[in-house]
Write an enzyme that holds these catalytic residues in place. Structure first.
Site, PDB file in Angstrom:
ATOM      1  N   ASP A  84       0.827  -1.310   0.094  1.00  0.00           N
ATOM      2  CA  ASP A  84      -0.011  -0.084   0.052  1.00  0.00           C
ATOM      3  C   ASP A  84       0.835   1.181   0.094  1.00  0.00           C
ATOM      4  OD1 ASP A  84      -2.096  -1.628   0.210  1.00  0.00           O
ATOM      5  OD2 ASP A  84      -2.227  -1.430   2.471  1.00  0.00           O
TER       6      ASP A  84
HETATM    7  N1  URA Z   1      -1.249  -5.917   3.810  1.00  0.00           N
HETATM    8  C1  URA Z   1      -1.743  -4.713   3.819  1.00  0.00           C
HETATM    9  O1  URA Z   1      -2.680  -4.501   4.479  1.00  0.00           O
HETATM   10  N2  URA Z   1      -1.085  -3.810   3.321  1.00  0.00           N
HETATM   11  C2  URA Z   1       0.173  -3.820   2.639  1.00  0.00           C
HETATM   12  O2  URA Z   1       0.702  -2.842   2.198  1.00  0.00           O
HETATM   13  C3  URA Z   1       0.644  -5.181   2.674  1.00  0.00           C
HETATM   14  C4  URA Z   1      -0.012  -6.141   3.259  1.00  0.00           C
END
Ligand code: URA
Length: 228
Positions: free
Chosen positions: A100
């Protein structure tokens, strides 16, 4: 692949020049001189003036992704993780396992599509380890639920059992073998908590080195590449 094409790609010269080299008898295919540019190579040794030639190989990097960068090669609104590599290295690169925008840590980039499928495809169940900072103190019930597997909102299939290491009441090290959408944040939401900060430390056996600062990248070692 045609011999003239192989020579052009492995040396960077033009097809026209490659044909000239072949006609001049400077090329050996499978240890014999050939003067036919249309001959086909199928994994045999190719030599130019006695020196072995090889096609340029795939490239593999790790990047310490800072917060605020999207896991994409191009984006109209936000800076991309790929833009943190020099422009001459970006050609043909894609990301093997996104993070993310606000998540930091280990991101793998490669030109090798088969390799990235082995990193990310669910059937390979590659473990990924995250350091998870939490808004609320973690309870032993929540740890048990994460370790057993739980239902994410809107899904019918429970998550695979995760490994949980307690760092302190507001921080856990979580290892999961899946890669569902926002999985870590949704797992913690499912146990009544909230992720305040998320950092990926490890994918398979590839560990983000302590010395690789946020925004920096390095090439993967051959043993890291061959792990997948
Ligand atoms: N899980 C999440 O919620 N975000 C990420 O970036 C990676 C794994």
């Amino acid at each position: 692949m045609r011999l003239d094409q192989f020579i052009a790609q492995s040396t960077g010269i033009s097809r026209k020049e490659a044909k000239k080299f072949i006609r001049q008898g400077r090329i050996m295919l499978a240890n014999r001189v050939t003067t036919n540019p249309a001959e086909r190579t199928q994994g045999q040794a190719v030599h130019l003036d006695g020196d072995p030639l090889a096609l340029p190989g795939h490239r593999y990097y790790m990047l310490h992704k800072p917060a605020g960068y999207v896991s994409a090669t191009e984006d109209k609104e936000h800076p991309t993780a790929v833009s943190l590599l020099p422009s001459e290295l970006r050609q043909g690169l894609h990301i093997a396992g996104r993070l993310d925008k606000d998540t930091t840590g280990l991101l793998l980039l490669t030109t090798d599509g088969q390799w990235s499928r082995r990193v990310t495809a669910p059937r390979y169940a590659v473990p990924k380890t995250y350091l998870v900072h939490l808004a609320e103190a973690i309870t032993s019930t929540a740890i048990q639920q994460l370790e057993t597997g739980l239902l994410l909102r809107g899904e019918t299939q429970p998550t695979a059992p995760a490994q949980v290491e307690l760092v302190n009441q507001h921080c856990i090290r979580l290892t999961i073998i899946e890669g569902r959408y926002h999985q870590v944040k949704r797992m913690l939401a499912a146990v009544g908590n909230r992720v305040e900060a998320l950092h990926r430390e490890k994918i398979g056996q590839i560990l983000l080195p302590k010395g690789l600062l946020a925004g920096k990248y390095c090439e993967l070692s051959p043993s890291d590449v061959s792990f997948f």
